[in-house]
Each structure stands twice: as structure tokens, then as C-alpha cells.
Design a protein around this motif. Structure first.
Motif, PDB file in Angstrom:
ATOM      1  N   MET A   1      14.605  11.523 -21.390  1.00 46.76           N
ATOM      2  CA  MET A   1      13.413  12.017 -22.029  1.00 46.76           C
ATOM      3  C   MET A   1      12.189  11.245 -21.564  1.00 46.76           C
ATOM      4  O   MET A   1      11.147  11.821 -21.350  1.00 46.76           O
ATOM      5  CB  MET A   1      13.569  11.922 -23.541  1.00 46.76           C
ATOM      6  CG  MET A   1      12.342  12.355 -24.281  1.00 46.76           C
ATOM      7  SD  MET A   1      12.637  12.340 -26.043  1.00 46.76           S
ATOM      8  CE  MET A   1      11.429  13.537 -26.520  1.00 46.76           C
ATOM      9  N   GLY A   2      12.293   9.939 -21.426  1.00 44.62           N
ATOM     10  CA  GLY A   2      11.161   9.156 -20.988  1.00 44.62           C
ATOM     11  C   GLY A   2      10.150   8.925 -22.089  1.00 44.62           C
ATOM     12  O   GLY A   2      10.360   9.272 -23.239  1.00 44.62           O
ATOM     13  N   VAL A   3       9.042   8.320 -21.733  1.00 47.03           N
ATOM     14  CA  VAL A   3       7.963   8.027 -22.674  1.00 47.03           C
ATOM     15  C   VAL A   3       6.655   8.501 -22.056  1.00 47.03           C
ATOM     16  O   VAL A   3       6.413   8.299 -20.868  1.00 47.03           O
ATOM     17  CB  VAL A   3       7.889   6.517 -22.992  1.00 47.03           C
ATOM     18  CG1 VAL A   3       6.674   6.178 -23.820  1.00 47.03           C
ATOM     19  CG2 VAL A   3       9.160   6.048 -23.701  1.00 47.03           C
ATOM     20  N   PHE A   4       5.807   9.129 -22.871  1.00 43.85           N
ATOM     21  CA  PHE A   4       4.499   9.583 -22.431  1.00 43.85           C
ATOM     22  C   PHE A   4       3.457   8.988 -23.366  1.00 43.85           C
ATOM     23  O   PHE A   4       3.583   9.091 -24.583  1.00 43.85           O
ATOM     24  CB  PHE A   4       4.413  11.108 -22.477  1.00 43.85           C
ATOM     25  CG  PHE A   4       3.040  11.644 -22.197  1.00 43.85           C
ATOM     26  CD1 PHE A   4       2.576  11.748 -20.897  1.00 43.85           C
ATOM     27  CD2 PHE A   4       2.201  12.014 -23.235  1.00 43.85           C
ATOM     28  CE1 PHE A   4       1.310  12.230 -20.635  1.00 43.85           C
ATOM     29  CE2 PHE A   4       0.936  12.506 -22.984  1.00 43.85           C
ATOM     30  CZ  PHE A   4       0.486  12.605 -21.684  1.00 43.85           C
ATOM     31  N   ILE A   5       2.440   8.344 -22.797  1.00 47.24           N
ATOM     32  CA  ILE A   5       1.384   7.725 -23.587  1.00 47.24           C
ATOM     33  C   ILE A   5       0.048   8.341 -23.201  1.00 47.24           C
ATOM     34  O   ILE A   5      -0.292   8.410 -22.022  1.00 47.24           O
ATOM     35  CB  ILE A   5       1.347   6.202 -23.367  1.00 47.24           C
ATOM     36  CG1 ILE A   5       2.678   5.589 -23.786  1.00 47.24           C
ATOM     37  CG2 ILE A   5       0.186   5.570 -24.130  1.00 47.24           C
ATOM     38  CD1 ILE A   5       2.810   4.129 -23.483  1.00 47.24           C
ATOM     39  N   LYS A   6      -0.682   8.789 -24.206  1.00 47.26           N
ATOM     40  CA  LYS A   6      -2.038   9.308 -24.005  1.00 47.26           C
ATOM     41  C   LYS A   6      -2.988   8.195 -24.398  1.00 47.26           C
ATOM     42  O   LYS A   6      -2.996   7.744 -25.534  1.00 47.26           O
ATOM     43  CB  LYS A   6      -2.266  10.549 -24.877  1.00 47.26           C
ATOM     44  CG  LYS A   6      -3.610  11.189 -24.678  1.00 47.26           C
ATOM     45  CD  LYS A   6      -3.639  11.942 -23.380  1.00 47.26           C
ATOM     46  CE  LYS A   6      -4.859  12.841 -23.312  1.00 47.26           C
ATOM     47  NZ  LYS A   6      -4.975  13.507 -22.038  1.00 47.26           N
ATOM     48  N   LEU A   7      -3.765   7.713 -23.431  1.00 46.84           N
ATOM     49  CA  LEU A   7      -4.708   6.648 -23.690  1.00 46.84           C
ATOM     50  C   LEU A   7      -6.020   7.211 -24.214  1.00 46.84           C
ATOM     51  O   LEU A   7      -6.341   8.371 -23.977  1.00 46.84           O
ATOM     52  CB  LEU A   7      -4.956   5.841 -22.406  1.00 46.84           C
ATOM     53  CG  LEU A   7      -3.723   5.200 -21.776  1.00 46.84           C
ATOM     54  CD1 LEU A   7      -4.098   4.479 -20.495  1.00 46.84           C
ATOM     55  CD2 LEU A   7      -3.039   4.252 -22.735  1.00 46.84           C
TER      56      LEU A   7
END
Length: 82
Positions: A1-7
Motif C-alpha cells: 500500500m505504501g504511504v502518501f503524504i500531502k505537504l
């Protein structure tokens, strides 16, 4: 799945010259010998840590994002850090 970060996009000019730098993705590697997945947790300070989990090894901190730098994170939750 991984990780997604919105800055956050509300940041000092020139800090991120590349507009794509406001999205950070950590993609799982599920094929071959180097099977790696990414998880995240949120510290009491509000900082987000991205953990690198290699098959058969203990998780290690890959990256940390300060509380004021991110506003959304999705992916595999690692649980509470004590």
C-alpha cells in the motif's frame, strides 16, 4: 500500500521550487528479494514518521515530517508509538 503524504502548500517562497514536491510517496516493493513496505505513525508532537519495514527485519525510521509541514497522510498505520 505504501504511504502518501500531502505537504502544506502554505510555505515560504523558494523552499520547494518544484510544485510536485508537495506530494511525497513511499512505494512498497513486493517483488524480488528486497521486499519492503512503508508504514507511518504520528507522534504526540504531531510529527509524522515514515517507517521502512523490510521483510524479516525490525522497522526503521525512514523520514520524519514536522507538525506544520504536512496536512494529510494515507497508508498503512503502524499504531501507537510508546
Amino acid at each position: 500500500m505504501g504511504v502518501f503524504i500531502k505537504l502544506v502548500e502554505n510555505r515560504p517562497p523558494g523552499e520547494y521550487a518544484d510544485p510536485s514536491a508537495v506530494d511525497v510517496s513511499y512505494v512498497d516493493v513486493t517483488e524480488g528479494a528486497a521486499q519492503v513496505s512503508y508504514e507511518y505513525d504520528v507522534l504526540p508532537s504531531g510529527a509524522v514518521r515514515v517507517l521502512r519495514v523490510a521483510k524479516g527485519e525490525a522497522p526503521v525510521v525512514d523520514s520524519t515530517y514536522a507538525p506544520g509541514l504536512w496536512f494529510r497522510v494515507t497508508g498503512q498505520w503502524s499504531g501507537t508509538w510508546e
